[in-house]
Motif scaffolding. Structure first.
Motif, PDB file in Angstrom:
ATOM      1  N   ALA A  26       0.832  -1.208   0.000  1.00 27.29           N
ATOM      2  CA  ALA A  26       0.000   0.000   0.000  1.00 27.29           C
ATOM      3  C   ALA A  26       0.864   1.255   0.000  1.00 27.29           C
ATOM      4  O   ALA A  26       0.557   2.238  -0.699  1.00 27.29           O
ATOM      5  N   GLU A  27       1.939   1.248   0.792  1.00 28.92           N
ATOM      6  CA  GLU A  27       2.815   2.421   0.836  1.00 28.92           C
ATOM      7  C   GLU A  27       3.507   2.646  -0.500  1.00 28.92           C
ATOM      8  O   GLU A  27       3.743   3.799  -0.898  1.00 28.92           O
ATOM      9  N   ILE A  28       3.844   1.576  -1.200  1.00 27.21           N
ATOM     10  CA  ILE A  28       4.462   1.720  -2.515  1.00 27.21           C
ATOM     11  C   ILE A  28       3.452   2.302  -3.502  1.00 27.21           C
ATOM     12  O   ILE A  28       3.749   3.232  -4.262  1.00 27.21           O
ATOM     13  N   ARG A  29       2.251   1.779  -3.493  1.00 25.04           N
ATOM     14  CA  ARG A  29       1.230   2.243  -4.440  1.00 25.04           C
ATOM     15  C   ARG A  29       0.834   3.697  -4.173  1.00 25.04           C
ATOM     16  O   ARG A  29       0.539   4.450  -5.100  1.00 25.04           O
ATOM     17  N   GLU A  30       0.822   4.087  -2.908  1.00 27.09           N
ATOM     18  CA  GLU A  30       0.339   5.418  -2.537  1.00 27.09           C
ATOM     19  C   GLU A  30       1.445   6.471  -2.500  1.00 27.09           C
ATOM     20  O   GLU A  30       1.162   7.650  -2.233  1.00 27.09           O
ATOM     21  N   PHE A  31       2.683   6.085  -2.771  1.00 24.91           N
ATOM     22  CA  PHE A  31       3.783   7.050  -2.687  1.00 24.91           C
ATOM     23  C   PHE A  31       3.528   8.195  -3.655  1.00 24.91           C
ATOM     24  O   PHE A  31       3.113   7.990  -4.801  1.00 24.91           O
ATOM     25  N   ALA A  32       3.788   9.413  -3.197  1.00 27.34           N
ATOM     26  CA  ALA A  32       3.294  10.607  -3.890  1.00 27.34           C
ATOM     27  C   ALA A  32       4.074  11.001  -5.137  1.00 27.34           C
ATOM     28  O   ALA A  32       3.624  11.879  -5.879  1.00 27.34           O
ATOM     29  N   GLU A  33       5.233  10.413  -5.402  1.00 25.21           N
ATOM     30  CA  GLU A  33       6.001  10.821  -6.569  1.00 25.21           C
ATOM     31  C   GLU A  33       6.590   9.601  -7.269  1.00 25.21           C
ATOM     32  O   GLU A  33       6.721   8.528  -6.676  1.00 25.21           O
ATOM     33  N   PRO A  34       6.934   9.762  -8.540  1.00 24.78           N
ATOM     34  CA  PRO A  34       7.473   8.620  -9.281  1.00 24.78           C
ATOM     35  C   PRO A  34       8.888   8.280  -8.842  1.00 24.78           C
ATOM     36  O   PRO A  34       9.614   9.114  -8.302  1.00 24.78           O
ATOM     37  N   PHE A  35       9.283   7.043  -9.066  1.00 20.59           N
ATOM     38  CA  PHE A  35      10.659   6.612  -8.820  1.00 20.59           C
ATOM     39  C   PHE A  35      11.003   5.526  -9.837  1.00 20.59           C
ATOM     40  O   PHE A  35      10.139   4.778 -10.293  1.00 20.59           O
ATOM     41  N   GLY A  36      12.278   5.443 -10.174  1.00 22.50           N
ATOM     42  CA  GLY A  36      12.703   4.476 -11.178  1.00 22.50           C
ATOM     43  C   GLY A  36      13.050   3.130 -10.599  1.00 22.50           C
ATOM     44  O   GLY A  36      12.893   2.094 -11.263  1.00 22.50           O
ATOM     45  N   THR A  37      13.525   3.134  -9.343  1.00 16.19           N
ATOM     46  CA  THR A  37      13.972   1.894  -8.705  1.00 16.19           C
ATOM     47  C   THR A  37      13.477   1.835  -7.270  1.00 16.19           C
ATOM     48  O   THR A  37      13.528   2.840  -6.546  1.00 16.19           O
ATOM     49  N   LEU A  38      13.004   0.679  -6.866  1.00 14.53           N
ATOM     50  CA  LEU A  38      12.700   0.410  -5.465  1.00 14.53           C
ATOM     51  C   LEU A  38      13.797  -0.481  -4.911  1.00 14.53           C
ATOM     52  O   LEU A  38      14.084  -1.541  -5.462  1.00 14.53           O
ATOM     53  N   MET A  39      14.419  -0.028  -3.820  1.00 13.06           N
ATOM     54  CA  MET A  39      15.483  -0.793  -3.175  1.00 13.06           C
ATOM     55  C   MET A  39      14.958  -1.345  -1.853  1.00 13.06           C
ATOM     56  O   MET A  39      14.475  -0.595  -1.005  1.00 13.06           O
ATOM     57  N   LEU A  40      15.054  -2.653  -1.678  1.00 13.87           N
ATOM     58  CA  LEU A  40      14.585  -3.311  -0.457  1.00 13.87           C
ATOM     59  C   LEU A  40      15.759  -4.018   0.214  1.00 13.87           C
ATOM     60  O   LEU A  40      16.436  -4.838  -0.410  1.00 13.87           O
ATOM     61  N   GLU A  41      15.988  -3.696   1.481  1.00 14.30           N
ATOM     62  CA  GLU A  41      17.054  -4.344   2.239  1.00 14.30           C
ATOM     63  C   GLU A  41      16.486  -5.569   2.958  1.00 14.30           C
ATOM     64  O   GLU A  41      15.595  -5.449   3.787  1.00 14.30           O
ATOM     65  N   LEU A  42      17.028  -6.723   2.628  1.00 11.30           N
ATOM     66  CA  LEU A  42      16.562  -7.999   3.181  1.00 11.30           C
ATOM     67  C   LEU A  42      17.707  -8.713   3.896  1.00 11.30           C
ATOM     68  O   LEU A  42      18.632  -9.181   3.235  1.00 11.30           O
ATOM     69  N   PRO A  43      17.637  -8.847   5.221  1.00 10.94           N
ATOM     70  CA  PRO A  43      16.697  -8.218   6.142  1.00 10.94           C
ATOM     71  C   PRO A  43      17.060  -6.756   6.395  1.00 10.94           C
ATOM     72  O   PRO A  43      18.181  -6.339   6.109  1.00 10.94           O
ATOM     73  N   LEU A  44      16.119  -6.007   6.974  1.00 13.38           N
ATOM     74  CA  LEU A  44      16.361  -4.606   7.300  1.00 13.38           C
ATOM     75  C   LEU A  44      17.121  -4.565   8.628  1.00 13.38           C
ATOM     76  O   LEU A  44      16.529  -4.648   9.706  1.00 13.38           O
ATOM     77  N   ARG A  45      18.415  -4.416   8.547  1.00 12.44           N
ATOM     78  CA  ARG A  45      19.283  -4.579   9.714  1.00 12.44           C
ATOM     79  C   ARG A  45      18.967  -3.565  10.821  1.00 12.44           C
ATOM     80  O   ARG A  45      18.851  -3.941  12.001  1.00 12.44           O
ATOM     81  N   ASP A  46      18.834  -2.281  10.463  1.00 15.51           N
ATOM     82  CA  ASP A  46      18.679  -1.264  11.498  1.00 15.51           C
ATOM     83  C   ASP A  46      17.281  -1.200  12.083  1.00 15.51           C
ATOM     84  O   ASP A  46      17.012  -0.354  12.940  1.00 15.51           O
TER      85      ASP A  46
END
Length: 398
Positions: free
Chosen positions: A157-177
């Motif tokens: 939902a947060e990806i779909r609703e993000f207010a501006e365009p972006f070319g790449t989505l970066m996901l950290e797996l796992p999110l260490r911090d």
């Protein structure tokens, strides 16, 4: 308060000052960890140079190819490692890099050129936002934007609703911090689908991807197949000397090798680091699921131990670890927790917490726990007993 949500520059300045003040304690901790008879979290990178060299020599005895000519500017054994990583992740190709910071900058600038959009969407606690001194914008000319809230990966939902365009989505797996956290498999696939709906490519910061298979119940190949490119590290979980790999489509990897050269990453000879990575793939990678399962036993015992010792507020996060690493939070200043941990090692030769303690807010500290081969010897009873002994050394228990 979740570390990493404040301004990165201010945070870095404060952390540098804190580390300078703790240097004598850091030296004591390192010495206690080396001498300890038992240590719950023991990674080989903390060993002496002699120990590291001995480890590599013994581990590679009998390894095929040692009589071949050493690598020069990325050929030979470096190519062998690249091909092995590509096979493990199920990608067309892979490229070896001296650091993950370089590998990811190169990957994302290549995608920016292909998509025509230099904007990279990533979580505020992602490694580049917290630990890389604005490398994306300062070196590669990329524009990071923060997506998602709280100590978890972004939702679909947060990806779909993000207010501006972006070319790449970066996901950290796992999110260490955020505590080495992972989404559920269904949540991850939905996030990737949401990015595709926005015509964005997906890049996995998989520095610790190797240990994600147990949580997801999927193979490395299945996990990597969700993304367009994947970065993996050879030292964070595999006990290598350093190094990283970028895996993905062959045409992009060839372009990445060109940028690797431009960034100064085509090193003359890298066989010691590459050999250590190959040893890690042989020795550590098959054991990571076992480490993850035992981390869950240790985490439960830590919670039980602190509750039995009467600590007014203690947290293990996640309660059931997603990987073989997790965080412990205690209601003490970091200096007090660190001193108790070091004293326990010095006085008993048993070290429950071998990593640094950091501030997480007024009167609140956390440390990271990672279960590897040495930790498998610890039973739940061992952990609970060590917790009692550790708590006895906290300042208000003197």
């Amino acid at each position: 308060m979740i570390r990493g949500m404040t301004d990165t520059a201010e945070q870095g300045t404060g952390r540098d000052a804190e580390r300078s003040a703790q240097e004598p304690l850091r030296d004591r901790r390192a010495a206690a960890r080396r001498r300890a008879r038992r240590t719950l979290s023991r990674a080989k990178w903390g060993n002496t140079i002699r120990e590291r060299l001995t480890y590599l020599t013994e581990a590679t005895a009998g390894m095929p190819g040692l009589d071949e000519t050493a690598d020069v500017y990325g050929n030979g054994i470096v190519t062998d490692l690249e091909e092995r990583v590509a096979a493990l992740l199920g990608t067309e190709a892979a490229a070896f890099f001296p650091t993950g910071t370089m590998a990811q900058q190169v990957a994302l600038r290549c995608w920016a050129a292909r998509t025509g959009d230099p904007t990279v969407a990533l979580h505020a606690l992602s490694h580049p936002e917290v630990h890389e001194r604005h490398a994306f914008s300062q070196v590669s000319g990329l524009r990071p934007v923060r997506v998602g809230h709280g100590p978890r990966l972004p939702t679909a939902a947060e990806i779909r609703e993000f207010a501006e365009p972006f070319g790449t989505l970066m996901l950290e797996l796992p999110l260490r911090d955020a505590g080495f956290v992972l989404p559920a498999w269904e949540e991850l696939t939905e996030v990737v689908e949401a990015a595709r709906e926005r015509d964005a490519v997906v890049h996995f910061d998989g520095a610790r991807l190797w240990e994600c298979t147990e949580h997801f119940g999927r193979s490395l190949e299945e996990i990597a197949a969700l993304a367009d490119t994947v970065y993996v590290s050879f030292y964070k979980s595999l006990d290598g000397f350093g190094g990283a790999a970028l895996a993905g489509p062959r045409t992009l990897i060839e372009e990445a090798k060109t940028w690797r050269h431009r960034y100064g990453g085509t090193v003359f000879q890298q066989f010691p680091t590459v050999l250590s990575a190959l040893v890690g793939l042989d020795r550590e990678l098959p054991r990571l699921p076992e480490y993850v399962r035992h981390a869950r036993v240790v985490a439960a015992a830590l919670r039980e131990g602190f509750a039995a010792a009467g600590v007014p507020w203690a947290r293990v996060h996640p309660e059931v670890p997603h990987t073989h690493e997790f965080r412990v939070w205690l209601p003490y200043e970091p200096e007090a927790a660190a001193e108790a941990a070091v004293r326990q090692g010095e006085e008993t030769s048993v070290m429950l917490f071998g990593n640094a303690w950091e501030a997480a807010g007024p009167g609140l500290a956390f440390t990271e726990v990672g279960i590897r081969a040495a930790g498998l010897d610890w039973t739940a009873d061992d952990v609970r007993a060590a917790v009692r002994d550790f708590v006895d050394r906290l300042p208000d228990r003197a």
